[in-house]
Motif scaffolding. Sequence first.
Motif, mmCIF file in Angstrom:
data_model
loop_
_atom_site.group_PDB
_atom_site.id
_atom_site.type_symbol
_atom_site.label_atom_id
_atom_site.label_comp_id
_atom_site.label_asym_id
_atom_site.label_seq_id
_atom_site.Cartn_x
_atom_site.Cartn_y
_atom_site.Cartn_z
ATOM 1 N N GLU A 55 0.969 -1.340 0.117
ATOM 2 C CA GLU A 55 0.100 0.092 0.026
ATOM 3 C C GLU A 55 0.804 1.305 0.036
ATOM 4 O O GLU A 55 0.959 2.026 0.892
ATOM 5 C CB GLU A 55 -0.891 -0.002 1.118
ATOM 6 N N THR A 56 1.556 1.625 -1.033
ATOM 7 C CA THR A 56 2.752 2.501 -1.047
ATOM 8 C C THR A 56 2.041 3.976 -1.122
ATOM 9 O O THR A 56 2.545 4.649 0.031
ATOM 10 C CB THR A 56 3.303 2.690 -2.587
ATOM 11 N N GLU A 57 1.193 4.377 -1.587
ATOM 12 C CA GLU A 57 0.479 5.625 -1.445
ATOM 13 C C GLU A 57 -0.173 5.946 0.180
ATOM 14 O O GLU A 57 0.059 7.017 0.612
ATOM 15 C CB GLU A 57 -0.576 5.831 -2.399
ATOM 16 N N LYS A 58 -0.907 5.010 0.445
ATOM 17 C CA LYS A 58 -1.484 5.191 1.956
ATOM 18 C C LYS A 58 -0.204 5.063 2.697
ATOM 19 O O LYS A 58 -0.396 6.028 3.808
ATOM 20 C CB LYS A 58 -2.368 3.768 2.189
ATOM 21 N N LEU A 59 0.786 4.210 2.734
ATOM 22 C CA LEU A 59 1.848 4.258 3.650
ATOM 23 C C LEU A 59 2.606 5.520 3.658
ATOM 24 O O LEU A 59 2.975 6.140 4.737
ATOM 25 C CB LEU A 59 3.000 3.243 3.175
ATOM 26 N N TYR A 60 2.728 6.302 2.647
ATOM 27 C CA TYR A 60 3.437 7.467 2.357
ATOM 28 C C TYR A 60 2.634 8.609 3.111
ATOM 29 O O TYR A 60 3.232 9.444 3.910
ATOM 30 C CB TYR A 60 3.647 7.950 1.106
#
Length: 267
Positions: A55-60
């Motif tokens: 979940e790249t965007e959510k993590l960022y």
Amino acid sequence: MQVLRKSLQRGVVLSTGAFLVYEAHKLISGFAEVHASFKVEEVIEQADYLYGSGETEKLYQQLLQHKNSDDAELLWRLARASRDLAQLSSTSAEEKRQLAYEALEYAKKALEKNESNFAAHKWYGICLSDVGDFEGIKTKIGNAIVIKEHFQRAIELNPKDATTIHLIGIWCYSFAEMPWYQRKIAATLFATPPTSTFQEALHYFHMAEEADPNFYSKNLLFLGKTYLKLNNKKMALLWLSKAKEYPAHTEEDKQVQKEALELLNSI
């Protein structure tokens, strides 16, 4: 005398009151510190779950809320998340550049907060290399020794981290295949320009695989590519086949599969 006694008694009462206030303050501060500690641990746990889920965007977005943190563990994770977001094909060229510089700042801050954090050294080296892509080949080569030093420091702090060992392998591979014009640039930047060999790169890729077997599709790919450079087709076929068959969880894994297939078809 009685006045003096009353003054002393009042002083003791005041001192006792001050002491109680001080103790209460310590107690509240202690609770606050414990609460803050638990909060950081919770954020890290959530971040690692999101990272593992891709979940790249959510993590960022989650970690960006903690960009002013003094915790190195949060900061290097934010550097990693910024870089991962920059690597997505859906991210625009301008955003990629901005995220690369942001990632470097977060990694630098993580190092400033805790010089003994191996991951801070690893991600500082990675992010410094990324920034070089935007500043030209001269800067990239100029940063090469600093990058390797941070990778080596990361390994000193955590000898079992397969990813960092792999990164030194990539460093060696890059210098082993460096074209002549880049070698000329390196010669103008260093009294003794950095050099390496495909044999040295192979050593680190195998070392990484021993530390954590099958941990990373790209390590399998580079084992195959390095054996090709060393004209060992049998071993190249073995490792390229493993790279092609590696389960694709990320965009990078898909790119690795594609490149491995192309190389296999060319042998």
